[in-house]
Design a protein around this motif. Structure first.
Motif, PDB file in Angstrom:
ATOM      1  N   LEU A   1      -7.169  -2.870   2.654  1.00  0.00           N
ATOM      2  CA  LEU A   1      -6.230  -1.859   2.189  1.00  0.00           C
ATOM      3  C   LEU A   1      -6.351  -1.570   0.700  1.00  0.00           C
ATOM      4  O   LEU A   1      -6.040  -0.466   0.257  1.00  0.00           O
ATOM      5  CB  LEU A   1      -4.796  -2.282   2.514  1.00  0.00           C
ATOM      6  CG  LEU A   1      -4.399  -2.198   3.991  1.00  0.00           C
ATOM      7  CD1 LEU A   1      -3.039  -2.825   4.216  1.00  0.00           C
ATOM      8  CD2 LEU A   1      -4.394  -0.744   4.459  1.00  0.00           C
ATOM      9  N   HIS A   2      -6.777  -2.559  -0.072  1.00  0.00           N
ATOM     10  CA  HIS A   2      -6.791  -2.406  -1.531  1.00  0.00           C
ATOM     11  C   HIS A   2      -8.135  -2.760  -2.158  1.00  0.00           C
ATOM     12  O   HIS A   2      -8.269  -2.743  -3.381  1.00  0.00           O
ATOM     13  CB  HIS A   2      -5.699  -3.282  -2.157  1.00  0.00           C
ATOM     14  CG  HIS A   2      -4.325  -3.010  -1.644  1.00  0.00           C
ATOM     15  ND1 HIS A   2      -3.562  -1.948  -2.091  1.00  0.00           N
ATOM     16  CD2 HIS A   2      -3.581  -3.637  -0.697  1.00  0.00           C
ATOM     17  CE1 HIS A   2      -2.395  -1.951  -1.447  1.00  0.00           C
ATOM     18  NE2 HIS A   2      -2.387  -2.960  -0.600  1.00  0.00           N
TER      19      HIS A   2
ATOM     20  N   GLN B   1      -8.757   3.876  -8.708  1.00  0.00           N
ATOM     21  CA  GLN B   1      -7.662   2.971  -9.083  1.00  0.00           C
ATOM     22  C   GLN B   1      -8.185   1.899 -10.031  1.00  0.00           C
ATOM     23  O   GLN B   1      -9.379   1.597 -10.053  1.00  0.00           O
ATOM     24  CB  GLN B   1      -7.033   2.331  -7.851  1.00  0.00           C
ATOM     25  CG  GLN B   1      -6.324   3.315  -6.930  1.00  0.00           C
ATOM     26  CD  GLN B   1      -5.336   4.229  -7.642  1.00  0.00           C
ATOM     27  OE1 GLN B   1      -5.230   5.404  -7.304  1.00  0.00           O
ATOM     28  NE2 GLN B   1      -4.626   3.713  -8.635  1.00  0.00           N
TER      29      GLN B   1
ATOM     30  N   GLN C   1       5.175   2.257  -4.462  1.00  0.00           N
ATOM     31  CA  GLN C   1       4.819   2.086  -5.870  1.00  0.00           C
ATOM     32  C   GLN C   1       6.058   2.278  -6.733  1.00  0.00           C
ATOM     33  O   GLN C   1       6.000   2.857  -7.816  1.00  0.00           O
ATOM     34  CB  GLN C   1       3.719   3.073  -6.271  1.00  0.00           C
ATOM     35  CG  GLN C   1       2.350   2.702  -5.738  1.00  0.00           C
ATOM     36  CD  GLN C   1       1.833   1.395  -6.289  1.00  0.00           C
ATOM     37  OE1 GLN C   1       1.975   1.115  -7.482  1.00  0.00           O
ATOM     38  NE2 GLN C   1       1.250   0.572  -5.439  1.00  0.00           N
TER      39      GLN C   1
ATOM     40  N   GLY D   1     -13.317   3.034   0.154  1.00  0.00           N
ATOM     41  CA  GLY D   1     -12.210   3.978   0.232  1.00  0.00           C
ATOM     42  C   GLY D   1     -12.653   5.430   0.171  1.00  0.00           C
ATOM     43  O   GLY D   1     -13.612   5.792  -0.511  1.00  0.00           O
ATOM     44  N   ARG D   2     -11.951   6.276   0.907  1.00  0.00           N
ATOM     45  CA  ARG D   2     -12.187   7.726   0.957  1.00  0.00           C
ATOM     46  C   ARG D   2     -13.587   8.049   1.495  1.00  0.00           C
ATOM     47  O   ARG D   2     -14.231   8.982   1.042  1.00  0.00           O
ATOM     48  CB  ARG D   2     -11.989   8.366  -0.428  1.00  0.00           C
ATOM     49  CG  ARG D   2     -10.655   8.095  -1.098  1.00  0.00           C
ATOM     50  CD  ARG D   2      -9.473   8.603  -0.285  1.00  0.00           C
ATOM     51  NE  ARG D   2      -8.233   8.524  -1.039  1.00  0.00           N
ATOM     52  CZ  ARG D   2      -7.420   7.451  -1.061  1.00  0.00           C
ATOM     53  NH1 ARG D   2      -7.738   6.377  -0.349  1.00  0.00           N
ATOM     54  NH2 ARG D   2      -6.308   7.464  -1.763  1.00  0.00           N
TER      55      ARG D   2
ATOM     56  N   ALA E   1       0.822  -1.207   0.000  1.00  0.00           N
ATOM     57  CA  ALA E   1       0.000   0.000   0.000  1.00  0.00           C
ATOM     58  C   ALA E   1       0.855   1.255   0.000  1.00  0.00           C
ATOM     59  O   ALA E   1       0.441   2.309  -0.500  1.00  0.00           O
ATOM     60  CB  ALA E   1      -0.928  -0.004   1.217  1.00  0.00           C
TER      61      ALA E   1
ATOM     62  N   SER F   1      -7.513  -3.456  -6.051  1.00  0.00           N
ATOM     63  CA  SER F   1      -6.863  -2.692  -7.113  1.00  0.00           C
ATOM     64  C   SER F   1      -5.649  -3.466  -7.612  1.00  0.00           C
ATOM     65  O   SER F   1      -4.948  -4.127  -6.855  1.00  0.00           O
ATOM     66  CB  SER F   1      -6.439  -1.305  -6.607  1.00  0.00           C
ATOM     67  OG  SER F   1      -5.472  -1.428  -5.566  1.00  0.00           O
TER      68      SER F   1
ATOM     69  N   HIS G   1      -2.688  -1.062  -5.392  1.00  0.00           N
ATOM     70  CA  HIS G   1      -2.543   0.397  -5.464  1.00  0.00           C
ATOM     71  C   HIS G   1      -3.549   1.126  -4.577  1.00  0.00           C
ATOM     72  O   HIS G   1      -4.026   2.206  -4.927  1.00  0.00           O
ATOM     73  CB  HIS G   1      -2.701   0.846  -6.923  1.00  0.00           C
ATOM     74  CG  HIS G   1      -1.977   2.116  -7.234  1.00  0.00           C
ATOM     75  ND1 HIS G   1      -1.784   2.565  -8.518  1.00  0.00           N
ATOM     76  CD2 HIS G   1      -1.398   3.044  -6.440  1.00  0.00           C
ATOM     77  CE1 HIS G   1      -1.128   3.710  -8.504  1.00  0.00           C
ATOM     78  NE2 HIS G   1      -0.886   4.026  -7.242  1.00  0.00           N
ATOM     79  N   GLY G   2      -3.915   0.522  -3.442  1.00  0.00           N
ATOM     80  CA  GLY G   2      -4.796   1.209  -2.518  1.00  0.00           C
ATOM     81  C   GLY G   2      -6.258   1.081  -2.874  1.00  0.00           C
ATOM     82  O   GLY G   2      -6.639   0.411  -3.830  1.00  0.00           O
ATOM     83  N   ASN G   3      -7.119   1.758  -2.086  1.00  0.00           N
ATOM     84  CA  ASN G   3      -8.560   1.554  -2.226  1.00  0.00           C
ATOM     85  C   ASN G   3      -9.323   2.762  -2.741  1.00  0.00           C
ATOM     86  O   ASN G   3     -10.545   2.822  -2.614  1.00  0.00           O
ATOM     87  CB  ASN G   3      -9.157   1.108  -0.890  1.00  0.00           C
ATOM     88  CG  ASN G   3      -8.966   2.143   0.211  1.00  0.00           C
ATOM     89  OD1 ASN G   3      -8.494   3.256  -0.037  1.00  0.00           O
ATOM     90  ND2 ASN G   3      -9.330   1.785   1.430  1.00  0.00           N
TER      91      ASN G   3
END
Length: 660
Positions: free
Chosen positions: A285-286, A306, A239, A522-523, A236, A294, A300-302
């Motif tokens: 996390l993703h 993505q 990259q 996410g977010r 996470a 992702s 590449h995160g949530n």
């Protein structure tokens, strides 16, 4: 890496909770059969005719063309398709490659396309000159092809072929380890382990477990990484180009099955905890609302913007199907359905001739461009819908998604019974009970859109056997009826067993009430769900055809309506009160995953967020406070909006900001 192990304890080998049925025992019906027919008439049935890399002088037919992964990838989906549909022409087509492979195994056991060393001299690959062979990785995929073909045909050539190859491999790996040619073989060694353990289940040759131990000692340590948590956290945070293969989404999708395989081989339940921990961490996390993580190409995160590679979806699905068989854990059955009914269908065109290399959850247009993906940038073709756009691994590999899902709808159980662990319309035939009586069960349903699954049983004589049914975790209370009489209610998140003396004409009905609910992503975004389906904003589509000299024809898709809506907080607090199912059209045998055929529409209200606009062609999630509420300017007026199944969309919002 695991320490190298050269001995095997056969007493620790775990018999899977469920065994897959032979390929062809399950016959998809209804909408699922139509999906497979589309694939047969499209690229799955004809890739060797329309894709030059597979078409021209193919290495898996003795030529100098493709001898690496793409032809086996295609066959890994085309073979099950041929037998699921009982399509004789397609069976003959794929059998050419199978026959060539079986007939051209070297005396040493080595197999595969003719190597450069073999072409240039009188060399034949054996253990002493194994370093003149070629990459282990594509052979792993071809082993999966042969395994499926064997379950469909009982062609005993496959067992002797695999036995010879694995004997060769046990010796050659000591000289030419998995990473000798590519890191792909090291990262994906699980596929090889899986096939060795499958053959052990048939032949009980203890050298196969010795081989599996050796393979895993040379492969990526996915069990350790999934269980120890730092790997997924690092993925996470980083990259860069360091250790990117262990973040590569397709590798991760394949690696998910490793703890289950390690548990099967050793009996050590710590591996089951590694899997549980790792899968939960991965999705925390993703994870994205459509049930996949992702992978663009790396984890590449949530964030809802993505991307996820199509290959990562189909490989994760297959890993879950294997995990389900070995562990019997319903958590992974729920995960498989969510992934299949949401993430999978949106990423291909109606005719199954074009695919999208990366999809986004919140995808407000499909076009060329440079997005916040980890790879690649300069080609600008990884978001469009094309046959050859992005990397063509997915063009070859996408065919296993629907086909293997269809072939894993049912499993056999202890006590010679049957288990329906994921649901779709189909017909299954198997021998059950102590008397090995043939039974045919027609599964009649419009699931995943409808709440009822009906099982009609047919047999020549009464037979006692266990019939197991999964109650999804999202279902608060299911009702089970036999011959119209309610016999029990059950909570979600379990597999139940119906054991009785079944008679011809018996009918089992499973009612799975689908509550409207929302979930957090996410977010601080929220998604609307009903049953296994996630619902996305219905946005009109404008398709535009383009052409790239290097990657051929492709399609862009643009919205014809507004997309910048937030969901009012009252919907999150009381979804059943403020969300209404307003349209249900029949799921016919001609169903296609698109807007026109969307069987269920949910009506909601939304408020426009004027400042939520495109930035570099994506829609970054509006910032919220810790309570999850967007604090910027929001239109006062509520508007009626429609939500449709995510898999029926190409452009959409599925992860909504929440507004007052």
């Amino acid at each position: 890496m695991h320490p190298q192990v050269t001995s095997a304890d056969t007493s620790s080998f775990v018999v899977p909770v469920y065994q897959p049925l032979p390929l062809g025992a399950i016959r998809p019906q209804g909408w699922l059969r139509h999906q497979l027919q589309i694939m047969r008439d499209g690229s799955t049935g004809h890739l060797d005719e329309v894709y030059n890399k597979v078409k021209q002088d193919n290495g898996w037919l003795g030529g100098k063309g493709d001898g690496w992964e793409e032809t086996p990838y295609w066959l890994d989906g085309a073979v099950p398709l041929a037998y699921l549909l009982d399509d004789k022409a397609l069976q003959q087509k794929v059998k050419r490659y199978i026959d060539w492979t079986l007939q051209h195994q070297r005396p040493s056991g080595y197999f595969g396309p003719v190597t450069n060393a073999e072409r240039s001299g009188s060399v034949t690959i054996n253990v002493s000159n194994a370093d003149q062979g070629e990459d282990w990785w594509p052979k792993m995929v071809m082993l999966k092809v042969l395994q499926q073909y064997y379950t469909a045909t009982n062609d005993t050539r496959v067992l002797s072929f695999m036995t010879r190859y694995f004997n060769y491999q046990l010796q050659a790996l000591k000289k030419c380890p998995l990473g000798k040619w590519t890191e792909w073989a090291t990262s994906r060694g699980s596929e090889n382990v899986m096939m060795a353990q499958w053959l052990y289940g048939i032949t009980k040759d203890k050298q196969l477990l010795e081989l599996a131990n050796l393979l895993q000692s040379q492969a990526f340590a996915w069990s350790d990484w999934l269980g120890n948590r730092s790997w997924v956290i690092d993925a996470a945070a980083q990259q860069n180009d360091q250790h990117w293969m262990r973040r590569h989404g397709v590798n991760v999708g394949m690696g998910l099955k490793v703890p289950a395989l390690d548990y099967q081989r050793t009996g050590n339940k710590k591996y089951l905890q590694d899997l549980h921990t790792g899968f939960a961490d991965l999705m925390h996390l993703h994870g994205l609302p459509m049930g996949i993580f992702s992978a663009d190409e790396d984890l590449h995160g949530n964030a809802p913007t993505q991307g996820t590679e199509l290959c990562a979806i189909v490989e994760s699905m297959f890993s879950l199907e294997e995990i389900i068989g070995i562990t019997g854990d319903p958590v992974y059955m729920d995960a498989l359905e969510r992934m299949t009914f949401n993430a999978l269908p949106t990423q291909t065109t109606d005719d199954y001739n074009n695919k999208q290399y990366f999809q986004m959850a919140n995808q407000v247009n499909i076009k060329r461009g440079v997005f916040n993906f980890s790879l690649p940038f300069d080609r600008e073709m990884n978001n469009v819908l094309g046959m050859r756009s992005g990397y063509t691994c997915c063009l070859a590999n996408m065919h296993q998604g629907w086909t293997k899902f269809a072939s894993h709808l049912w499993y056999s159980t202890a006590g010679n019974g049957l288990a329906a662990l994921t649901y779709s319309p189909n017909e299954v035939t198997a021998k059950v009970g102590k008397t090995n009586t043939a039974v045919t069960i027609k599964e009649i349903t419009a699931y995943p859109f409808d709440e009822q699954v009906r099982f009609d049983l047919a047999m020549s004589q009464a037979v006692a056997f266990p019939l197991q049914l999964r109650i999804p975790a999202w279902c608060e209370e299911a009702v089970v009826m036999i011959n119209g009489e309610k016999i029990r209610s059950e909570k979600g998140g379990q597999v139940i067993t119906l054991e009785r003396n079944w008679r011809n004409g018996d009918q089992v009905t499973l009612q799975l009430p689908m509550q409207l609910r929302t979930s957090n992503w996410g977010r601080n975004s929220r998604a609307v769900e009903r049953g296994p389906i996630v619902y996305a904003l219905k946005v009109g589509e404008r398709w535009e055809k383009g052409h790239d000299d290097a990657e051929g024809d492709y399609f862009s898709v643009y919205p014809t309506g507004d997309w910048n809506y937030g969901l009012p907080e009252k919907i999150i607090q009381s979804p059943a009160q403020y969300l209404k199912i307003t349209q249900v059209q029949p799921v016919t045998d001609q169903f296609v995953w698109n807007l026109e055929h969307a069987p269920v529409t949910i009506t909601a209200t939304g408020k426009k967020i004027p400042e939520w606009k495109l930035v570099d062609d994506v829609a970054p999630q509006p910032v919220t406070d810790r309570n999850g509420i967007y604090k910027g300017r929001v239109n006062e007026q509520e508007e009626t909006i429609s939500l449709v199944p995510y898999g029926c969309t190409k452009v959409r919002i599925v992860a909504f900001p929440v507004v007052k």
